[in-house]
Motif scaffolding. Structure first.
Motif, PDB file in Angstrom:
ATOM      1  N   UNK A 177      -8.997   6.215  15.349  1.00 16.80           N
ATOM      2  CA  UNK A 177      -8.557   6.669  14.033  1.00 16.80           C
ATOM      3  C   UNK A 177      -7.223   6.034  13.656  1.00 16.80           C
ATOM      4  N   UNK A 178      -6.320   5.921  14.624  1.00 16.91           N
ATOM      5  CA  UNK A 178      -5.033   5.277  14.368  1.00 16.91           C
ATOM      6  C   UNK A 178      -5.243   3.808  14.011  1.00 16.91           C
ATOM      7  N   UNK A 179      -6.132   3.148  14.731  1.00 14.83           N
ATOM      8  CA  UNK A 179      -6.440   1.746  14.431  1.00 14.83           C
ATOM      9  C   UNK A 179      -6.992   1.614  13.008  1.00 14.83           C
ATOM     10  N   UNK A 180      -7.863   2.536  12.618  1.00 15.65           N
ATOM     11  CA  UNK A 180      -8.443   2.516  11.275  1.00 15.65           C
ATOM     12  C   UNK A 180      -7.360   2.637  10.213  1.00 15.65           C
ATOM     13  N   UNK A 181      -6.389   3.516  10.453  1.00 14.65           N
ATOM     14  CA  UNK A 181      -5.303   3.727   9.484  1.00 14.65           C
ATOM     15  C   UNK A 181      -4.413   2.488   9.384  1.00 14.65           C
ATOM     16  N   UNK A 182      -4.023   1.947  10.527  1.00 14.18           N
ATOM     17  CA  UNK A 182      -3.119   0.800  10.538  1.00 14.18           C
ATOM     18  C   UNK A 182      -3.764  -0.420   9.878  1.00 14.18           C
ATOM     19  N   UNK A 183      -5.053  -0.611  10.116  1.00 12.95           N
ATOM     20  CA  UNK A 183      -5.734  -1.784   9.563  1.00 12.95           C
ATOM     21  C   UNK A 183      -5.965  -1.674   8.060  1.00 12.95           C
ATOM     22  N   UNK A 184      -5.707  -0.508   7.474  1.00  6.28           N
ATOM     23  CA  UNK A 184      -5.855  -0.353   6.020  1.00  6.28           C
ATOM     24  C   UNK A 184      -4.549  -0.640   5.278  1.00  6.28           C
ATOM     25  N   UNK A 185      -3.481  -0.921   6.008  1.00 12.67           N
ATOM     26  CA  UNK A 185      -2.181  -1.166   5.376  1.00 12.67           C
ATOM     27  C   UNK A 185      -2.230  -2.423   4.526  1.00 12.67           C
ATOM     28  N   UNK A 186      -1.815  -2.304   3.270  1.00 10.58           N
ATOM     29  CA  UNK A 186      -1.797  -3.446   2.368  1.00 10.58           C
ATOM     30  C   UNK A 186      -0.499  -4.230   2.473  1.00 10.58           C
ATOM     31  N   UNK A 187      -0.324  -5.181   1.577  1.00 11.05           N
ATOM     32  CA  UNK A 187       0.880  -6.009   1.565  1.00 11.05           C
ATOM     33  C   UNK A 187       2.112  -5.157   1.267  1.00 11.05           C
ATOM     34  N   UNK A 188       3.216  -5.427   2.004  1.00  9.57           N
ATOM     35  CA  UNK A 188       4.483  -4.710   1.831  1.00  9.57           C
ATOM     36  C   UNK A 188       4.320  -3.199   1.995  1.00  9.57           C
ATOM     37  N   UNK A 189       3.547  -2.796   3.002  1.00 11.51           N
ATOM     38  CA  UNK A 189       3.374  -1.372   3.299  1.00 11.51           C
ATOM     39  C   UNK A 189       3.969  -1.062   4.666  1.00 11.51           C
ATOM     40  N   UNK A 190       4.639   0.069   4.746  1.00 14.96           N
ATOM     41  CA  UNK A 190       5.229   0.526   6.008  1.00 14.96           C
ATOM     42  C   UNK A 190       4.552   1.822   6.416  1.00 14.96           C
ATOM     43  N   UNK A 191       4.217   1.945   7.691  1.00 12.34           N
ATOM     44  CA  UNK A 191       3.552   3.149   8.192  1.00 12.34           C
ATOM     45  C   UNK A 191       4.399   3.786   9.278  1.00 12.34           C
ATOM     46  N   UNK A 192       4.646   5.074   9.146  1.00 13.34           N
ATOM     47  CA  UNK A 192       5.415   5.839  10.128  1.00 13.34           C
ATOM     48  C   UNK A 192       4.514   6.934  10.682  1.00 13.34           C
TER      49      UNK A 192
END
Length: 434
Positions: free
Chosen positions: A365-380
């Protein structure tokens, strides 16, 4: 020697490609597991994982008769066992539960293959206890396991000579080879140099340690109260760091700092277009759909800690009430608070995304979330691996621990383990002693 691995339902739900983790062996899925996966497709918390598992099994089915067995990559022989071995169950156990039927299937396979080692793989602790009591060799699924007790903190304190201290203090940077041998650094790891009573802080990047801002960062009125929070704030405010994991028990300030940094960079500095805060929903009673009210009213009980943090920040900043701030930001399209389920499958560009309670997510699930990050997106991602609500995850197998360990050598990722509580003296005392 080839072995036979019998997979429980929760293993396929945890990792739909778990079948491919047992190379050069035989993998068996009892027919009862297929039936349970079908039921879980209608369960809100497991629907997506169940559908992924079903699709994976369907792809294998296309290669041949799965009842007779199919040869897969990595020397794996896979089959679905359609036998009913309920008569082999010891008297105390009844055949009215899928767990017991999986156990009876394992006993039946073991009886048919006395010359081979048969191992039951399950993430269910009670099932492992039952199986072991019945003389069945049983194991947890450990392919994506990370030892939480050895998870790096993301910072270290080093005693240095006067020469090294003064050189770093003067120039603001130093090569790691100048410090000496015996140290292991990971990317974006924070170093506290100590010489006598003097201290100076830096961050390791690409072979050098460079001075950081030493607590001078203010985000939406919030400032770091200790070294750990200072390190976290540095990562949160650095736009070159795209993924940040903050681990710590309740009261260490991980969620508050993440929200403060998000609001500062979205509302004040306009580095990102939207702040999105999400939490996984782990129902303890009736699911969301059964609760009365609108989407926002349904989510409110789960999202209340987020509202409380924003309320605290608004008060610190001298703004209106947290409710008014939230309503205003939502009306301008700058803030969205929602269940994690609703952001799956989306591509979110130019966003500051906070995933709270990430310890309740699987590595997949974490991999799924991280791989959806678009350009200039930060995930915490924030969370406490010692407090997990999901029945099939623990401190070693959850997605937060997994991500923190796997990305420790990446230049665009940072991690901090927060240990000192700052909520109140009472909260800190309770966390330590109760």
């Amino acid at each position: 020697m080839r072995k036979i691995y019998v997979l429980d339902t929760n293993v396929l739900i945890h990792d739909h490609r778990s079948i491919y983790s047992f190379e050069d062996n035989e993998v068996v899925v009892p027919i009862f597991v297929i039936e349970e996966i079908d039921k879980l497709k209608r369960n809100t918390t497991t629907a997506i994982q169940a559908r992924l598992a079903a699709r994976e099994l369907d792809e294998i089915r296309k290669k041949g008769c799965i009842a007779k067995g199919v040869e897969l990559e990595k020397g794996i022989f896979f089959r679905v066992d359609i036998g009913n071995y309920s008569d082999l169950l010891p008297l105390p156990l009844k055949s009215d539960s899928v767990d017991n039927l999986v156990i009876s299937t394992t006993i039946g396979i073991k009886k048919k293959n006395p010359e081979m080692k048969v191992i039951l793989i399950t993430k269910d602790i009670n099932m492992r206890i039952k199986a072991d009591a019945l003389g069945i060799e049983v194991q947890d699924y450990e392919t994506d396991r990370t030892d939480y007790t050895t998870l790096y903190d993301g910072y270290a304190e080093i005693e240095v000579s006067k020469e090294i201290y003064e050189k770093f203090d003067t120039s603001g940077k130093i090569n790691i080879w100048e410090i000496g041998e015996g140290y292991h650094f990971t990317e974006n790891m924070f170093i506290k140099f100590k010489y006598g009573e003097k201290t100076s802080f830096g961050r390791y990047q690409s072979g050098k340690i460079r001075r950081n801002l030493e607590g001078k960062i203010s985000a939406w009125g919030a400032r770091a109260r200790n070294d750990e929070q200072e390190y976290a704030m540095e990562l949160l405010m650095d736009e070159n760091i795209k993924v940040v994991s903050l681990v710590g028990r309740a009261g260490t300030g991980k969620t508050l700092l993440a929200i403060a940094a998000g609001l500062e960079q979205v509302v004040e500095r306009k580095k990102y277009k939207k702040l999105l805060i999400a939490r996984p929903i782990i129902p303890m009673g009736k699911d969301l759909g059964y609760l009365p009210g609108s989407e926002e009213e349904k989510l409110r009980p789960w999202m209340q800690p987020i509202y409380d943090n924003i309320d605290f920040l608004a008060e610190t900043k001298g703004e209106r009430t947290g409710e008014a701030v939230i309503s205003g930001l939502q009306a301008m399209g700058l803030l969205k608070i929602e269940a994690l389920t609703y952001i799956r499958g989306r591509s979110i560009p130019n966003g500051f995304i906070i995933i709270d309670e990430a310890q309740n997510l699987t590595p997949l699930e974490v991999k799924t979330i991280i791989t959806r990050a678009g350009e200039n997106t930060k995930i915490v991602l924030t969370g406490d691996p010692d407090q997990i609500d999901s029945p099939y995850l623990d401190a070693d197998t959850n997605g937060l621990t997994y991500l923190s360990d796997k990305l420790k050598n990446e230049s665009i990722a940072g991690h901090v383990t927060l240990k000192k509580g700052e909520r109140s003296a009472l909260a800190e005392l309770a966390a330590k002693l109760l």
